[in-house]
Design a protein around this motif. Sequence first.
Motif, short mmCIF file in Angstrom:
data_model
loop_
_atom_site.label_atom_id
_atom_site.label_comp_id
_atom_site.label_asym_id
_atom_site.label_seq_id
_atom_site.Cartn_x
_atom_site.Cartn_y
_atom_site.Cartn_z
N LEU A 234 -0.99 12.07 1.21
CA LEU A 234 -0.91 11.13 0.20
C LEU A 234 -2.29 10.10 -0.23
O LEU A 234 -2.52 9.99 -0.90
CB LEU A 234 -0.20 9.47 0.29
CG LEU A 234 1.31 9.96 0.77
CD1 LEU A 234 1.96 9.11 0.58
CD2 LEU A 234 1.80 10.43 -1.49
N LYS A 235 -3.76 9.69 0.88
CA LYS A 235 -4.63 9.77 1.41
C LYS A 235 -5.00 10.74 0.00
O LYS A 235 -6.34 10.01 -0.44
CB LYS A 235 -4.71 9.71 1.83
CG LYS A 235 -4.19 7.94 2.93
CD LYS A 235 -4.70 7.88 4.27
CE LYS A 235 -6.39 6.84 4.36
NZ LYS A 235 -6.27 6.45 2.77
N ARG B 191 3.93 6.11 -4.97
CA ARG B 191 4.38 6.05 -6.93
C ARG B 191 4.66 7.51 -7.43
O ARG B 191 5.66 7.28 -8.51
CB ARG B 191 3.69 4.55 -7.16
CG ARG B 191 2.52 5.88 -7.90
CD ARG B 191 1.11 4.87 -8.73
NE ARG B 191 -0.38 5.85 -8.96
CZ ARG B 191 -1.42 5.12 -8.55
NH1 ARG B 191 -1.40 4.24 -6.98
NH2 ARG B 191 -2.72 5.52 -8.05
N ARG C 121 -4.47 13.09 -2.54
CA ARG C 121 -4.87 12.54 -3.60
C ARG C 121 -5.03 11.99 -4.72
O ARG C 121 -5.22 11.29 -5.39
CB ARG C 121 -2.63 12.94 -3.60
CG ARG C 121 -2.07 13.67 -3.22
CD ARG C 121 -0.46 13.97 -3.03
NE ARG C 121 -0.28 15.49 -2.47
CZ ARG C 121 0.19 16.25 -3.89
NH1 ARG C 121 0.21 15.69 -4.63
NH2 ARG C 121 1.04 16.98 -3.53
N GLU C 122 -4.83 10.08 -3.36
CA GLU C 122 -5.18 9.43 -4.20
C GLU C 122 -7.02 8.68 -4.05
O GLU C 122 -7.60 8.72 -5.25
CB GLU C 122 -4.55 7.69 -4.04
CG GLU C 122 -5.16 6.41 -4.45
CD GLU C 122 -4.29 5.40 -3.79
OE1 GLU C 122 -3.87 4.52 -4.63
OE2 GLU C 122 -5.38 5.37 -2.27
N GLU C 123 -6.78 9.77 -2.97
CA GLU C 123 -9.00 9.55 -2.81
C GLU C 123 -10.09 10.40 -2.94
O GLU C 123 -11.17 10.14 -3.60
CB GLU C 123 -9.34 8.81 -1.16
CG GLU C 123 -7.95 7.31 -0.73
CD GLU C 123 -8.78 6.93 0.72
OE1 GLU C 123 -8.76 8.16 0.98
OE2 GLU C 123 -7.56 6.52 1.39
N ARG D 35 0.35 -1.45 0.31
CA ARG D 35 -0.03 0.14 -0.14
C ARG D 35 1.49 1.99 0.10
O ARG D 35 0.90 2.04 -0.56
CB ARG D 35 -1.03 0.18 1.60
CG ARG D 35 -1.49 0.82 1.65
CD ARG D 35 -2.67 1.54 0.33
NE ARG D 35 -3.83 2.81 1.17
CZ ARG D 35 -4.81 3.03 -0.10
NH1 ARG D 35 -4.44 2.55 -1.71
NH2 ARG D 35 -5.19 3.88 0.17
N LEU E 224 1.20 4.34 -3.29
CA LEU E 224 0.45 6.03 -2.08
C LEU E 224 1.59 6.63 -2.67
O LEU E 224 1.37 7.64 -3.70
CB LEU E 224 0.39 6.12 -0.85
CG LEU E 224 -0.58 5.60 -0.34
CD1 LEU E 224 -0.81 5.03 1.10
CD2 LEU E 224 -2.28 6.12 -1.05
#
Length: 311
Positions: free
Chosen positions: A305-306, A237, A308-310, A231, A235
């Motif tokens: 980061l979360k 990458r 940005r992803e979610e 995970r 996150l």
Amino acid sequence: MSNEPRLPLGISRMLKYSFQLYKQHFEKLFLLSLFYFGPIYLVMYLLMPAAMEQSSTSLNNLYHIFAGGAIDPTWQRETLDTGAFVSIVRMVLFSLFSILYVVLLGPVFAAANVFLVQAVFNREAPMSIKEAIKRAFQRFGALLGSSLLFGLIIFGIGIVTMILIGILFAIGAGGIYASGGGSVGGTVVGVVISFILIYIGVLLLWSYFVIRWMYYLPVTALREEPLGLGRSWALTRSSFWRLFGVMFVMNLIVGIFSVVVEPLFNAIIGSEGLATMLGQIVLILLRIVLFPLPVVLYAVSFFDLKVREEG
């Protein structure tokens, strides 16, 4: 802080947000840091009281132990000269205690900070220190297992990078020597420059893997994955350079304290009796005060980061 929009943060905003959070929740963060480091300094005083009576050299050694550095050989030699076998036993006992303590409770302390930051970041009711520590201990087994795995992987990569530095340096130095034609001074300068460039390159390579996997801990603490390494890799990458930059700046800020402030402070208080002891106590408290800063930034960067992803 409650009005801060939950948007992706750049380096400057992430630092600003971390300092704001640190300031507004200073008491909790300081107490967590005190609970973590207090037993270490207490055991050091009980096992090696002479070390606590010396100048900041001994305290710098303690700091370097937890920063991954080495013990000052001068201090080590002085300690051995004063107590022979007893000093050796005490040093070994303290080293074993420190290693076990950091391995077992380090992840718990970091996870507790993550829970405190999560409550603020999600605009939830403020979390108490007791609740944060309790939640962290509920994940003790998973945190310990994932931390040991992460440590072994990073240690292995560190060994490989050291070998890589040696091989590349030998090839580069051999090429410079074989080319000849230049002065001895030019050859030496070329070897030094090549070593520095190789070292920086390999260090960046090692840092790449550390940053890509270092968010395993909050992932594990929040029960998103058993180990969290996969995970964390997902996150981060597309965020390596941003994370590298913000971590570099924060460590530079904290590092200035050790490099500049501590020697200056020791020069002011002198090296006589009570003044030295009081000065060391002040330095210990300052270290405890500063320690939560990079941990808070670590937690803030994870939740960023979360976002940005979610979204």
